[in-house]
Design a protein around this motif. Structure first.
Motif, PDB file in Angstrom:
ATOM      1  N   ASP A   1       0.828  -1.214   0.000  1.00 27.87           N
ATOM      2  CA  ASP A   1       0.000   0.000   0.000  1.00 27.87           C
ATOM      3  C   ASP A   1       0.862   1.264   0.000  1.00 27.87           C
ATOM      4  OD1 ASP A   1      -2.356  -1.442  -0.025  1.00 27.87           O
ATOM      5  OD2 ASP A   1      -2.678  -1.288   2.138  1.00 27.87           O
ATOM      6  N   ARG A   2       1.905   1.279   0.821  1.00 31.66           N
ATOM      7  CA  ARG A   2       2.752   2.475   0.958  1.00 31.66           C
ATOM      8  C   ARG A   2       3.602   2.746  -0.274  1.00 31.66           C
ATOM      9  NH1 ARG A   2       4.969   1.669   7.090  1.00 31.66           N
ATOM     10  NH2 ARG A   2       3.027   2.229   8.139  1.00 31.66           N
ATOM     11  N   THR A   3       4.054   1.690  -0.928  1.00 33.54           N
ATOM     12  CA  THR A   3       4.977   1.871  -2.052  1.00 33.54           C
ATOM     13  C   THR A   3       4.291   1.870  -3.407  1.00 33.54           C
ATOM     14  OG1 THR A   3       5.376  -0.507  -2.227  1.00 33.54           O
ATOM     15  CG2 THR A   3       6.871   0.768  -0.793  1.00 33.54           C
ATOM     16  N   GLY A   4       3.054   1.376  -3.438  1.00 36.45           N
ATOM     17  CA  GLY A   4       2.366   1.253  -4.720  1.00 36.45           C
ATOM     18  C   GLY A   4       2.771   0.008  -5.489  1.00 36.45           C
ATOM     19  N   LEU A   5       3.639  -0.795  -4.905  1.00 36.45           N
ATOM     20  CA  LEU A   5       4.018  -2.069  -5.528  1.00 36.45           C
ATOM     21  C   LEU A   5       2.912  -3.085  -5.280  1.00 36.45           C
ATOM     22  CD1 LEU A   5       7.721  -2.207  -4.332  1.00 36.45           C
ATOM     23  CD2 LEU A   5       6.927  -1.748  -6.649  1.00 36.45           C
ATOM     24  N   SER A   6       2.809  -4.053  -6.147  1.00 34.61           N
ATOM     25  CA  SER A   6       1.804  -5.092  -5.934  1.00 34.61           C
ATOM     26  C   SER A   6       2.303  -6.094  -4.889  1.00 34.61           C
ATOM     27  CB  SER A   6       1.504  -5.821  -7.239  1.00 34.61           C
ATOM     28  OG  SER A   6       2.621  -6.604  -7.635  1.00 34.61           O
ATOM     29  N   VAL A   7       1.358  -6.743  -4.252  1.00 41.46           N
ATOM     30  CA  VAL A   7       1.708  -7.804  -3.297  1.00 41.46           C
ATOM     31  C   VAL A   7       2.490  -8.888  -4.014  1.00 41.46           C
ATOM     32  CG1 VAL A   7       0.762  -9.605  -1.793  1.00 41.46           C
ATOM     33  CG2 VAL A   7      -0.238  -7.310  -1.757  1.00 41.46           C
ATOM     34  N   GLU A   8       2.068  -9.213  -5.237  1.00 42.92           N
ATOM     35  CA  GLU A   8       2.770 -10.244  -6.016  1.00 42.92           C
ATOM     36  C   GLU A   8       4.231  -9.861  -6.256  1.00 42.92           C
ATOM     37  OE1 GLU A   8      -0.100  -8.819  -7.032  1.00 42.92           O
ATOM     38  OE2 GLU A   8      -1.483 -10.340  -7.749  1.00 42.92           O
ATOM     39  N   HIS A   9       4.480  -8.587  -6.544  1.00 48.60           N
ATOM     40  CA  HIS A   9       5.854  -8.137  -6.768  1.00 48.60           C
ATOM     41  C   HIS A   9       6.706  -8.383  -5.519  1.00 48.60           C
ATOM     42  CE1 HIS A   9       9.053  -5.649  -8.518  1.00 48.60           C
ATOM     43  NE2 HIS A   9       9.240  -5.218  -7.275  1.00 48.60           N
ATOM     44  N   LEU A  10       6.159  -8.035  -4.370  1.00 49.05           N
ATOM     45  CA  LEU A  10       6.894  -8.246  -3.125  1.00 49.05           C
ATOM     46  C   LEU A  10       7.070  -9.731  -2.828  1.00 49.05           C
ATOM     47  CD1 LEU A  10       5.251  -5.409  -1.024  1.00 49.05           C
ATOM     48  CD2 LEU A  10       7.547  -5.426  -2.028  1.00 49.05           C
ATOM     49  N   GLN A  11       6.057 -10.526  -3.126  1.00 51.60           N
ATOM     50  CA  GLN A  11       6.192 -11.975  -2.941  1.00 51.60           C
ATOM     51  C   GLN A  11       7.309 -12.525  -3.819  1.00 51.60           C
ATOM     52  OE1 GLN A  11       1.983 -12.841  -3.723  1.00 51.60           O
ATOM     53  NE2 GLN A  11       1.914 -13.904  -1.745  1.00 51.60           N
TER      54      GLN A  11
END
Length: 150
Positions: free
Chosen positions: A96-106
């Motif tokens: 939410d804070r970075t605008g990255l997707s959850v999938e990207h972080l996973q």
């Protein structure tokens, strides 16, 4: 037509193949620790990591919101599930804070060299969920723009 022993062997191989497919699917859906626990087997650290990185984002969001373990379980599993709930909330907050997707972080967690190096020696009974949380947070800090812990 094969002999009875060949048919028996073929049925056994087919059963083993179906079991392998079920286990592979559970791994890729983030449910492999549940499979291991159902079989009475210990859950290694890499399997717990698989829950965090392979659980579909919508399910991860729901689990993070609930923040509780599923079903009756032992003390060690409760600790691991608590660690996963914490990290799921942090992963979602970071997205939410970075605008990255959850999938990207996973995916970042899967491919990060630090965690990749830790998998072969990552023994849940020795290292435990505290170290797991530290290792995952270290990777996620890269996306927060800081090396400070949460």
């Amino acid at each position: 037509m094969g002999s009875p022993s060949h048919r028996s062997r073929d049925r056994r191989f087919e059963g083993q193949a179906r079991q392998l497919v079920r286990e592979s699917q559970s791994f890729l859906m983030g449910r492999y620790p549940d499979v291991l626990r159902a079989q009475g087997l210990p859950v290694p650290g890499w399997a717990w990591l698989s829950m965090l990185v392979h659980t579909p984002p919508d399910v991860l969001v729901a689990q993070a919101a609930e923040g509780k373990a599923c079903g009756p379980t032992d003390h060690v599993t409760v600790l691991w599930q608590g660690a996963l709930a914490l990290l799921a909330r942090e992963l979602i907050t970071l997205a939410d804070r970075t605008g990255l997707s959850v999938e990207h972080l996973q995916h970042a967690l899967i491919f990060d060299e630090g965690l990749e190096r830790a998998w072969p020696v990552f023994d849940a009974s020795v290292i435990g969920p505290s170290r797991f949380v530290q290792d995952v947070r270290q990777v996620l800090c890269r996306f927060r723009g800081t090396s400070q812990p949460w």
